[in-house]
Design a protein around this motif. Structure first.
Motif, PDB file in Angstrom:
ATOM      1  N   VAL A  31      37.873 -16.603  19.188  1.00 56.90           N
ATOM      2  CA  VAL A  31      37.812 -16.101  20.551  1.00 56.90           C
ATOM      3  C   VAL A  31      39.200 -15.991  21.148  1.00 56.90           C
ATOM      4  O   VAL A  31      40.037 -16.874  20.969  1.00 56.90           O
ATOM      5  CB  VAL A  31      36.938 -17.031  21.425  1.00 56.90           C
ATOM      6  N   GLU A  32      39.447 -14.906  21.858  1.00 56.91           N
ATOM      7  CA  GLU A  32      40.719 -14.689  22.546  1.00 56.91           C
ATOM      8  C   GLU A  32      40.532 -14.788  24.055  1.00 56.91           C
ATOM      9  O   GLU A  32      39.404 -14.823  24.556  1.00 56.91           O
ATOM     10  CB  GLU A  32      41.281 -13.312  22.182  1.00 56.91           C
ATOM     11  N   GLU A  33      41.652 -14.813  24.749  1.00 59.67           N
ATOM     12  CA  GLU A  33      41.651 -14.877  26.201  1.00 59.67           C
ATOM     13  C   GLU A  33      40.878 -13.678  26.765  1.00 59.67           C
ATOM     14  O   GLU A  33      41.108 -12.538  26.406  1.00 59.67           O
ATOM     15  CB  GLU A  33      43.084 -14.870  26.744  1.00 59.67           C
ATOM     16  N   GLY A  34      39.922 -13.971  27.662  1.00 57.50           N
ATOM     17  CA  GLY A  34      39.167 -12.899  28.320  1.00 57.50           C
ATOM     18  C   GLY A  34      37.947 -12.433  27.564  1.00 57.50           C
ATOM     19  O   GLY A  34      37.194 -11.582  28.057  1.00 57.50           O
ATOM     20  N   ASP A  35      37.702 -12.942  26.345  1.00 59.51           N
ATOM     21  CA  ASP A  35      36.539 -12.521  25.557  1.00 59.51           C
ATOM     22  C   ASP A  35      35.233 -13.001  26.191  1.00 59.51           C
ATOM     23  O   ASP A  35      35.175 -14.075  26.806  1.00 59.51           O
ATOM     24  CB  ASP A  35      36.614 -13.082  24.132  1.00 59.51           C
ATOM     25  N   THR A  36      34.191 -12.212  26.035  1.00 64.71           N
ATOM     26  CA  THR A  36      32.816 -12.606  26.357  1.00 64.71           C
ATOM     27  C   THR A  36      31.946 -12.230  25.163  1.00 64.71           C
ATOM     28  O   THR A  36      32.340 -11.406  24.326  1.00 64.71           O
ATOM     29  CB  THR A  36      32.283 -11.889  27.608  1.00 64.71           C
ATOM     30  N   LEU A  37      30.772 -12.838  25.065  1.00 64.17           N
ATOM     31  CA  LEU A  37      29.872 -12.469  23.966  1.00 64.17           C
ATOM     32  C   LEU A  37      29.499 -10.986  24.036  1.00 64.17           C
ATOM     33  O   LEU A  37      29.302 -10.321  23.030  1.00 64.17           O
ATOM     34  CB  LEU A  37      28.608 -13.330  24.013  1.00 64.17           C
ATOM     35  N   TRP A  38      29.378 -10.471  25.260  1.00 64.28           N
ATOM     36  CA  TRP A  38      29.102  -9.042  25.455  1.00 64.28           C
ATOM     37  C   TRP A  38      30.192  -8.201  24.807  1.00 64.28           C
ATOM     38  O   TRP A  38      29.899  -7.256  24.049  1.00 64.28           O
ATOM     39  CB  TRP A  38      28.993  -8.777  26.952  1.00 64.28           C
ATOM     40  N   ASP A  39      31.488  -8.545  25.082  1.00 61.81           N
ATOM     41  CA  ASP A  39      32.613  -7.781  24.530  1.00 61.81           C
ATOM     42  C   ASP A  39      32.670  -7.906  23.009  1.00 61.81           C
ATOM     43  O   ASP A  39      32.949  -6.933  22.301  1.00 61.81           O
ATOM     44  CB  ASP A  39      33.931  -8.267  25.141  1.00 61.81           C
ATOM     45  N   ILE A  40      32.432  -9.136  22.513  1.00 64.64           N
ATOM     46  CA  ILE A  40      32.512  -9.358  21.070  1.00 64.64           C
ATOM     47  C   ILE A  40      31.421  -8.563  20.343  1.00 64.64           C
ATOM     48  O   ILE A  40      31.660  -7.952  19.300  1.00 64.64           O
ATOM     49  CB  ILE A  40      32.391 -10.859  20.760  1.00 64.64           C
ATOM     50  N   ALA A  41      30.200  -8.568  20.879  1.00 61.98           N
ATOM     51  CA  ALA A  41      29.114  -7.812  20.264  1.00 61.98           C
ATOM     52  C   ALA A  41      29.429  -6.328  20.271  1.00 61.98           C
ATOM     53  O   ALA A  41      29.154  -5.613  19.291  1.00 61.98           O
ATOM     54  CB  ALA A  41      27.806  -8.085  21.008  1.00 61.98           C
ATOM     55  N   ASP A  42      30.029  -5.849  21.365  1.00 59.96           N
ATOM     56  CA  ASP A  42      30.395  -4.433  21.442  1.00 59.96           C
ATOM     57  C   ASP A  42      31.503  -4.105  20.454  1.00 59.96           C
ATOM     58  O   ASP A  42      31.503  -3.052  19.805  1.00 59.96           O
ATOM     59  CB  ASP A  42      30.827  -4.109  22.878  1.00 59.96           C
ATOM     60  N   LEU A  43      32.482  -5.014  20.313  1.00 56.02           N
ATOM     61  CA  LEU A  43      33.611  -4.790  19.428  1.00 56.02           C
ATOM     62  C   LEU A  43      33.195  -4.799  17.954  1.00 56.02           C
ATOM     63  O   LEU A  43      33.583  -3.923  17.181  1.00 56.02           O
ATOM     64  CB  LEU A  43      34.671  -5.866  19.682  1.00 56.02           C
ATOM     65  N   LEU A  44      32.395  -5.783  17.578  1.00 56.62           N
ATOM     66  CA  LEU A  44      32.073  -5.950  16.165  1.00 56.62           C
ATOM     67  C   LEU A  44      30.896  -5.103  15.697  1.00 56.62           C
ATOM     68  O   LEU A  44      30.834  -4.708  14.537  1.00 56.62           O
ATOM     69  CB  LEU A  44      31.775  -7.430  15.883  1.00 56.62           C
ATOM     70  N   PHE A  45      29.939  -4.828  16.621  1.00 52.31           N
ATOM     71  CA  PHE A  45      28.719  -4.138  16.217  1.00 52.31           C
ATOM     72  C   PHE A  45      28.443  -2.863  16.999  1.00 52.31           C
ATOM     73  O   PHE A  45      27.417  -2.215  16.805  1.00 52.31           O
ATOM     74  CB  PHE A  45      27.511  -5.081  16.361  1.00 52.31           C
ATOM     75  N   GLN A  46      29.335  -2.519  17.889  1.00 54.14           N
ATOM     76  CA  GLN A  46      29.176  -1.330  18.723  1.00 54.14           C
ATOM     77  C   GLN A  46      27.857  -1.357  19.499  1.00 54.14           C
ATOM     78  O   GLN A  46      27.236  -0.332  19.768  1.00 54.14           O
ATOM     79  CB  GLN A  46      29.250  -0.031  17.885  1.00 54.14           C
ATOM     80  N   ASP A  47      27.465  -2.571  19.862  1.00 60.22           N
ATOM     81  CA  ASP A  47      26.218  -2.740  20.606  1.00 60.22           C
ATOM     82  C   ASP A  47      26.332  -3.991  21.454  1.00 60.22           C
ATOM     83  O   ASP A  47      26.053  -5.105  20.987  1.00 60.22           O
ATOM     84  CB  ASP A  47      25.030  -2.862  19.641  1.00 60.22           C
ATOM     85  N   PRO A  48      26.727  -3.860  22.728  1.00 61.67           N
ATOM     86  CA  PRO A  48      26.914  -5.053  23.559  1.00 61.67           C
ATOM     87  C   PRO A  48      25.611  -5.830  23.774  1.00 61.67           C
ATOM     88  O   PRO A  48      25.638  -7.038  24.018  1.00 61.67           O
ATOM     89  CB  PRO A  48      27.460  -4.493  24.879  1.00 61.67           C
ATOM     90  N   TRP A  49      24.469  -5.132  23.663  1.00 56.97           N
ATOM     91  CA  TRP A  49      23.180  -5.802  23.880  1.00 56.97           C
ATOM     92  C   TRP A  49      22.795  -6.699  22.702  1.00 56.97           C
ATOM     93  O   TRP A  49      21.742  -7.348  22.736  1.00 56.97           O
ATOM     94  CB  TRP A  49      22.087  -4.763  24.120  1.00 56.97           C
ATOM     95  N   TYR A  50      23.643  -6.748  21.692  1.00 55.59           N
ATOM     96  CA  TYR A  50      23.404  -7.619  20.549  1.00 55.59           C
ATOM     97  C   TYR A  50      23.863  -9.051  20.841  1.00 55.59           C
ATOM     98  O   TYR A  50      23.656  -9.947  20.029  1.00 55.59           O
ATOM     99  CB  TYR A  50      24.156  -7.066  19.335  1.00 55.59           C
ATOM    100  N   TRP A  51      24.455  -9.276  22.027  1.00 52.72           N
ATOM    101  CA  TRP A  51      25.042 -10.591  22.318  1.00 52.72           C
ATOM    102  C   TRP A  51      24.032 -11.743  22.270  1.00 52.72           C
ATOM    103  O   TRP A  51      24.385 -12.849  21.821  1.00 52.72           O
ATOM    104  CB  TRP A  51      25.788 -10.577  23.659  1.00 52.72           C
ATOM    105  N   PRO A  52      22.739 -11.596  22.693  1.00 50.05           N
ATOM    106  CA  PRO A  52      21.826 -12.748  22.589  1.00 50.05           C
ATOM    107  C   PRO A  52      21.606 -13.187  21.144  1.00 50.05           C
ATOM    108  O   PRO A  52      21.479 -14.382  20.856  1.00 50.05           O
ATOM    109  CB  PRO A  52      20.534 -12.223  23.220  1.00 50.05           C
ATOM    110  N   THR A  53      21.567 -12.207  20.223  1.00 50.37           N
ATOM    111  CA  THR A  53      21.415 -12.551  18.807  1.00 50.37           C
ATOM    112  C   THR A  53      22.654 -13.283  18.303  1.00 50.37           C
ATOM    113  O   THR A  53      22.556 -14.265  17.556  1.00 50.37           O
ATOM    114  CB  THR A  53      21.169 -11.282  17.979  1.00 50.37           C
ATOM    115  N   LEU A  54      23.824 -12.808  18.733  1.00 49.52           N
ATOM    116  CA  LEU A  54      25.079 -13.449  18.358  1.00 49.52           C
ATOM    117  C   LEU A  54      25.120 -14.886  18.872  1.00 49.52           C
ATOM    118  O   LEU A  54      25.559 -15.804  18.176  1.00 49.52           O
ATOM    119  CB  LEU A  54      26.248 -12.639  18.932  1.00 49.52           C
ATOM    120  N   TRP A  55      24.645 -15.090  20.081  1.00 48.76           N
ATOM    121  CA  TRP A  55      24.587 -16.431  20.660  1.00 48.76           C
ATOM    122  C   TRP A  55      23.628 -17.313  19.861  1.00 48.76           C
ATOM    123  O   TRP A  55      23.889 -18.491  19.609  1.00 48.76           O
ATOM    124  CB  TRP A  55      24.163 -16.336  22.121  1.00 48.76           C
ATOM    125  N   ALA A  56      22.495 -16.738  19.406  1.00 56.87           N
ATOM    126  CA  ALA A  56      21.511 -17.501  18.645  1.00 56.87           C
ATOM    127  C   ALA A  56      22.096 -18.010  17.333  1.00 56.87           C
ATOM    128  O   ALA A  56      21.674 -19.048  16.819  1.00 56.87           O
ATOM    129  CB  ALA A  56      20.279 -16.640  18.372  1.00 56.87           C
TER     130      ALA A  56
END
Length: 326
Positions: A31-56
Motif C-alpha cells: 500500500v502507498e500513501e493515499g491508496d484505498t481498496l477502491w483505487d487498488i481494485a481499479d488499478l489491478l483489475f480495472q473494476d473498482p467495485w471489486y474492492w469488497p472481494t479484495l477485502w474478503a
C-alpha cells in the motif's frame, strides 16, 4: 540483505518504498500513501467495485476504509464469472421430447354419440318460469333404460354443434355448452325428478342431462401403452387453426387404448411454407414433430385433448401419433 535472512520483526521495521505500484512474486501489493481498496481494485483489475472481494481476501484489514502505507494486500486473480454465449449443436432446434407438465384442465363441452343418445331431456319443471336455475326442480325423461338412483349427480348441457370426421364425414359427437349440475331426487317413475344444485347460465326445458362430469381437474402425463395413429377431427373453438393451450378432438378413444393423460404427437412433413402440397411429392420428406397434445377425457371412439405445445398453426385432418412408452 538476503530476503530469507530477514526476520518478520525486521521486515516490519523496514521502510518500504515503491516507485510504481506492484504485485510481488508472492502476489502481495504494498500500500502507498493515499491508496484505498477502491483505487487498488481499479488499478489491478480495472473494476473498482471489486474492492469488497479484495477485502474478503485480507481478514487482517478490520476496517476497509483504513489502510496505511506499507500494509500488505494479498491479491488473488479475479475470476471472470460473466456467462459466455455458447452455441452447442446437438440436433434440430425443432426436436421435441416428452415434457413433465401439470395441467389444470377444464372439461370442455364434448359428448360422444353414444352418450348423447343415452342422455335424458328436461321435459318439465315445477317452477312457473321459462328460465331455470339453482334450486329449481325439474323432470327428466330418458329414452333408453338406465339405472338411476337418488342422490346421483348429473350434468346439464345444450348441444351447440355436431362434429364430423374430416375424412369420413361420420358424426363423432357434439360440441356442447355445460349449463349446470343437478341431483336426482327420485327415479321410481317414468319421469325422473331432480333439483338443480348449480347453474353456470340459464337452463331451459329441452336441455339434456348426462352422468356427472368433473369440470376442473389436475392432469399429469400417463405413459402410453400402445402405438396408435389418428387425426385431429375438430377444434373446440370456432376457428380454422389451433395452437398451444387450445382444446382439440381426436378420432381415437378407449376402444383404441387411449386413456386420460396419454399424449399424442402432431406430425407433418414437407415445406413449412407451402400449404397445398401433393402427397406424391412428400414421400421423400421425413415426418417431423410439430406439436403435442394431452388427453383430458377419453370416450369410446374419440377423445378430447389439450395442446401442450405447438411449433406452428395446426389444422383439422393433421395426423397425430401415440407412441408406446412415450
Amino acid at each position: 540483505l538476503d530476503e530469507e535472512s530477514v526476520s518478520l520483526d525486521e521486515r516490519d521495521e523496514r521502510d518500504i518504498v515503491t516507485v510504481e505500484p506492484s504485485i510481488s512474486s508472492e502476489r502481495i501489493y504494498v500500500v502507498e500513501e493515499g491508496d484505498t481498496l477502491w483505487d487498488i481494485a481499479d488499478l489491478l483489475f480495472q473494476d473498482p467495485w471489486y474492492w469488497p472481494t479484495l477485502w474478503a481476501y485480507n481478514p487482517q484489514i478490520t476496517n476497509p476504509h483504513w489502510i496505511f502505507p506499507g500494509d500488505y494486500i494479498y491479491v488473488r486473480p479475479k475470476v471472470d464469472s460473466t456467462p459466455k454465449e455458447q452455441l452447442t449443436l446437438e440436433g434440430s432446434r425443432y426436436a421435441t421430447g416428452p415434457k413433465d407438465v401439470l395441467i389444470l384442465a377444464r372439461r370442455k363441452g364434448f359428448i360422444p354419440v353414444k352418450r348423447y343418445r343415452e342422455s335424458g331431456v328436461i321435459e318439465a319443471s315445477r317452477e312457473e318460469k321459462t328460465l331455470l336455475g339453482a334450486l329449481d326442480e325439474i323432470y327428466i325423461r330418458f329414452s333408453t333404460v338406465k339405472k338411476i338412483r337418488p342422490d346421483q349427480k348429473y350434468t346439464i348441457y345444450r348441444v351447440e354443434e355436431e362434429i364430423e370426421h374430416p375424412v369420413t364425414g361420420d358424426t363423432l359427437g357434439y360440441k356442447v355448452n355445460f349449463l349446470g349440475q343437478s341431483n336426482i331426487l327420485s327415479a321410481d317413475k317414468p319421469l325422473v325428478s331432480a333439483v338443480i344444485i348449480e347453474s353456470f347460465e340459464e337452463i331451459e326445458r329441452g336441455d339434456r342431462m348426462t352422468a356427472g362430469i368433473e369440470h376442473v381437474s389436475r392432469l399429469i402425463p400417463r405413459r402410453n401403452e400402445v402405438d396408435l395413429e389418428g387425426v385431429i377431427a375438430a377444434f373446440f373453438h370456432d376457428a380454422s387453426m389451433a395452437g398451444e393451450h387450445e382444446y382439440i378432438f381426436i378420432d381415437r378413444g378407449k376402444e383404441d387404448g387411449v386413456k386420460r393423460g396419454n399424449r399424442f404427437i402432431v406430425v407433418a412433413r414437407g415445406d413449412g411454407y407451402e400449404d397445398d402440397q401433393d402427397e406424391d411429392d412428400l414421400e421423400d420428406y421425413p415426418w417431423e414433430n410439430i406439436g403435442e397434445a394431452m388427453v383430458v377425457e377419453a370416450h369410446e371412439t374419440t377423445c378430447l385433448a389439450v395442446l401442450t405445445g405447438s411449433l406452428r398453426e395446426l389444422h383439422r385432418g393433421m395426423i397425430v401419433r401415440m407412441l408406446k412408452g412415450y
